[in-house]
Write a protein that holds these residues in place. Structure first.
Motif, mmCIF file in Angstrom:
data_model
loop_
_atom_site.group_PDB
_atom_site.id
_atom_site.type_symbol
_atom_site.label_atom_id
_atom_site.label_comp_id
_atom_site.label_asym_id
_atom_site.label_seq_id
_atom_site.Cartn_x
_atom_site.Cartn_y
_atom_site.Cartn_z
ATOM 1 N N ILE A 214 -1.931 4.992 -7.103
ATOM 2 C CA ILE A 214 -3.104 5.878 -7.154
ATOM 3 C C ILE A 214 -3.571 6.219 -5.743
ATOM 4 O O ILE A 214 -3.948 7.353 -5.441
ATOM 5 N N ILE A 215 -3.525 5.228 -4.852
ATOM 6 C CA ILE A 215 -3.992 5.448 -3.476
ATOM 7 C C ILE A 215 -3.061 6.392 -2.727
ATOM 8 O O ILE A 215 -3.495 7.367 -2.099
ATOM 9 N N PHE A 216 -1.741 6.115 -2.793
ATOM 10 C CA PHE A 216 -0.783 6.864 -1.996
ATOM 11 C C PHE A 216 -0.150 8.033 -2.741
ATOM 12 O O PHE A 216 0.435 8.924 -2.125
ATOM 13 N N GLY A 217 -0.209 8.005 -4.073
ATOM 14 C CA GLY A 217 0.346 9.113 -4.838
ATOM 15 C C GLY A 217 1.852 9.118 -4.936
ATOM 16 O O GLY A 217 2.443 10.107 -5.362
ATOM 17 N N GLY A 218 2.521 8.041 -4.513
ATOM 18 C CA GLY A 218 3.983 7.996 -4.580
ATOM 19 C C GLY A 218 4.493 6.572 -4.503
ATOM 20 O O GLY A 218 3.824 5.682 -3.966
ATOM 21 N N PHE A 219 5.709 6.362 -5.033
ATOM 22 C CA PHE A 219 6.273 5.024 -5.078
ATOM 23 C C PHE A 219 6.688 4.528 -3.688
ATOM 24 O O PHE A 219 6.623 3.335 -3.406
ATOM 25 N N LEU A 220 7.120 5.420 -2.835
ATOM 26 C CA LEU A 220 7.628 5.014 -1.536
ATOM 27 C C LEU A 220 6.533 4.390 -0.679
ATOM 28 O O LEU A 220 6.674 3.266 -0.175
ATOM 29 N N ALA A 221 5.434 5.116 -0.507
ATOM 30 C CA ALA A 221 4.334 4.596 0.314
ATOM 31 C C ALA A 221 3.716 3.351 -0.311
ATOM 32 O O ALA A 221 3.308 2.420 0.390
#
Length: 741
Positions: A214-221
């Motif tokens: 939710i914070i970063f919007g992506g699995f990588l970050a």
């Protein structure tokens, strides 16, 4: 130096990552399989906290010299007719088989102990027989090597006693038939600790991943901080294995150190990744169009700036936390010193993962972190996720909240502190007690055995309170009669001679043993005497912690004051930070008292409130120490940005606003994740971990919401005219040794 480190690691990312893989692999292999034939979990102990005191002196006086060379297992039977032929045959057959096992030194069946010549029952059989006449203990002594029986002997004896227990249940289905003893109890507690560790990770890590998505919007970050956290856990396990050869490591140490390492690593990784995305975006926007090579160089520069700014904050924050845990070394109990050394180790590992491992991962994936994550492309969800991003806009919830607070800062500060004091008010009724009645969790395979032993065989279980006298029998009997008249004493046994001393057991009401011990010690007879037993050991342990507490507080408070001064150049900021943190910690301890001592969380967390006499001193010590360290963690996150904005020329009031707006999201996100981690470990079966997990979760929750976003900005704004003040003679010290971004 930090900037150069970040660029170097990102540029040589493959070598750095390979080094980490080798290091983590070595730590995991060492912890799980060992290099001495024993894994970390096999080397753990569960003897419980203890100190050298009057209770330990009494135990040493009564110690059987042969006890160190033997260990025992017992078959407990209750609710049977002791004269039944089937039972006599089962016990006789088991005795014959057990005596044939190589390594068994003796098998004691109380039914075969002959009475005294005058026909009276033999006192030697009394501890092995239930007072109600329907139970007995079949005791098996085994030889040991370095204090432990061999696995073969232990397995053979346990198997044969288990067969006898099954036979008893077949004859008497309603009877209690359990096999137990110290070796099995230790193994069961280690197994519970290991299960709690796995359970906590299975709960905490997936939820933490969801929050970071939710914070970063992506699995990588989101995955990079988690990789750092897993590396920290592996490093902590490897470090604890090494320390297990230098000192005794209790099962509690393993869980405490792991949960602290997990929480800090996620916090630090979150801060590094968030700041990197912020710096990389600024550099890309400033330069405009770039070639692939130029973009890669910009990424390396962004990593360098990140490690030089957020990495410096991580370094200061970790140092503050380490100082707090080093203060635990002043305490006498080995378990607290082990936690201190382990915590310092795991903090250093968490700092290394943030400064070396995470930048190496950014070197691989940094350029892709500016691309929208997969989740942001989902209609509706993408718009929602952008509202919770890791990089805060110049204007937002926290800046508006700060301006609202700054309209009446003194009034808001007083109101926030009043709320904290109200939450902490149960502390006024706090009773510090390390009673052992709740030490065996229901998940332990030995719970039924220990419960039945305490309920039905009072003379075989460890005495709660015990009188030891170096005098004649008449004087010892007179002292015993005096003790029998004390409040909360339910009965005493006549003095019996052991190793030349007269010994009496003292029965006490539940949870009243420590108070009885203090009364006994306050009014002593003229001859040499000792008040011993498990409750007396609890009193010695608690008193030892209370003696060390002022020194620990002085070390932690003084070192933190110096560190914050070197960071800010102010003496006002460190003083206000210390005062507010103490008030906030008082609130979390108040919740601890309300929830556990007063039993209000018993239903939710599945524990028996009747067994808890008060707040465990070990739990209280760790909550105050680690809670303070975590509070300073977020204080560093906030102060670093406030000072950064203030040095850029903003007014004090404005820098508080922009500093909170810059750091508020990351503080809230990090706090939410660490609350999840602590709450996840609080779902385990070890009561101490339940208490530590809940208290620290509450401490972090309060600190990241009420304290850090309302009380601290209000207090700092109220003191804005003197906030950066320090005596003139301290200015050269800060100029020479100050810590700066």
């Amino acid at each position: 130096m930090l900037r150069a480190l970040g660029v170097f690691v990102a540029r040589h990312r493959l070598s750095a990552l390979l080094a980490w893989v080798i290091l983590i692999g070595a730590c995991v292999a060492t912890a799980l399989f060992g290099v001495t034939g024993e894994s970390l979990f096999q080397r753990l102990s569960s003897a419980g906290p203890s100190v050298a005191g009057e209770a330990s002196q009494a135990a040493d006086l009564l110690q059987d010299p042969a006890a160190d060379e033997t260990e025992s297992l017992s078959l407990l039977i209750h609710g049977v007719d002791l004269s039944a032929p089937e039972l006599v045959w089962i016990l006789s057959s088991a005795t014959l088989d057990l005596n044939e096992i190589d390594g068994v030194t003796s098998v004691v069946n109380p039914l075969t102990i002959p009475p005294l010549p005058d026909g009276q029952p033999n006192p030697a059989a009394a501890p092995l027989l239930a007072p109600d006449g329907t139970g007995l203990l079949l005791n098996v002594e085994m030889t040991t090597t370095d204090g432990d029986p061999s696995d073969r002997v232990l397995t053979d004896v346990e198997r044969r006693l288990g067969t006898a227990a099954d036979e008893v249940r077949q004859v008497e289905p309603d009877a209690v038939a359990e096999v137990g003893g110290t070796p099995l109890l230790m193994d069961s507690l280690v197994a519970v600790a290991e299960a709690d560790l796995q359970k906590g990770e299975l709960i905490a890590l997936p939820i933490a991943l969801i929050v970071m998505l939710i914070i970063f919007g992506g699995f990588l970050a989101a995955g990079i901080p988690l990789i750092g956290a897993l590396a920290s856990i592996a490093g902590a396990l490897g470090a604890l294995f090494v320390f297990s050869h230098l000192m005794e490591i209790d099962t509690t140490v393993l869980n405490v150190i792991t949960v602290i390492g997990l929480g800090l690593s996620i916090d630090y990784g979150l801060l590094i990744v968030s700041r990197f995305r912020e710096e990389f975006r600024l550099l890309v926007a400033r330069v405009g169009e770039q070639t692939r090579t130029e973009r890669h160089e910009l990424m390396l520069q962004a990593v360098g700036v990140t490690v030089d700014t957020a990495g410096r904050t991580v370094l200061y924050s970790g140092l503050t936390f380490a100082i707090a845990t080093v203060g635990l070394l002043v305490f006498e109990p080995t378990i607290i010193r082990a936690i201190s050394i382990g915590a310092v180790s795991v903090v250093l590992i968490a700092i290394l993962t943030a400064l070396v491992l995470v930048p190496a991962l950014l070197g691989f994936f940094g350029e892709r972190l500016l691309m929208p994550g997969v989740l942001t492309r989902i209609p509706g969800l993408g718009t929602l996720l952008t509202r919770f991003g890791d990089v805060a806009p110049p204007e937002g919830v926290f800046s508006r909240l700060t301006r609202l607070v700054q309209r009446a800062p003194a009034l808001v500060a007083l109101g926030g502190i009043a709320v904290l004091l109200l939450l902490g008010s149960p502390v006024l009724n706090m009773n510090v007690s390390s009673g052992g009645a709740d030490a065996i969790p229901k998940a332990s395979t030995q719970y039924e055995f220990v419960t039945a032993l305490n309920d039905h065989f009072p003379l075989a279980s460890a005495p709660l309170v015990q009188l030891v006298a170096a005098t004649d029998e008449a004087s010892a009997a007179a002292w015993t009669e005096e003790v029998a008249a004390l409040p909360h004493v339910t009965g005493t046994t006549p003095p019996a001679q052991v190793n030349g001393y007269w010994v009496s057991r003292v029965g006490v009401d539940q949870n009243e043993g420590p108070g009885v011990v203090r009364e006994i010690r306050a009014d002593r007879p003229a001859f040499d005497n000792w008040a011993g037993g498990t409750d007396a050991a609890s009193v010695d342990y608690t008193d030892s912690l209370l003696r060390g507490a002022p020194w620990a507080a002085l070390i932690i408070g003084g070192a933190t004051f110096v560190l914050l001064f070197l960071m800010t150049g102010s003496v006002v900021i460190p003083l206000t930070a210390l005062v507010v943190s103490v008030i906030s910690l008082g609130a979390s301890v108040g919740i601890l008292v309300w929830g556990f001592q007063e039993g209000n969380l018993a239903g939710l967390l599945n524990f028996d409130a009747a067994t808890i006499a008060g707040v465990d001193p070990l739990v209280l010590t760790l909550v105050l120490t680690f809670g303070f360290g975590l509070a300073m963690d977020y204080e560093m996150f906030l102060l670093a940005r406030i000072k950064e904005h203030h040095e850029q020329g903003e007014s004090t009031r404005r820098s508080i606003e922009t500093g909170l707006q810059s750091s508020g999201r990351i503080i809230s996100s990090a706090a939410l994740i660490i609350v999840i981690v602590f709450a996840g470990f609080a779902t385990g079966d070890l009561l101490q971990m339940k208490q530590i997990g809940i208290a620290l979760a509450v401490a972090v929750l309060l600190d990241a919401t009420l304290v850090r976003t309302i009380v601290v900005p209000a207090v700092m704004t109220s003191l804005e005219r003197s906030l950066w003040w320090a005596p003139k003679w301290m200015h050269p010290i800060h100029a020479r040794f100050g810590m700066r971004e």
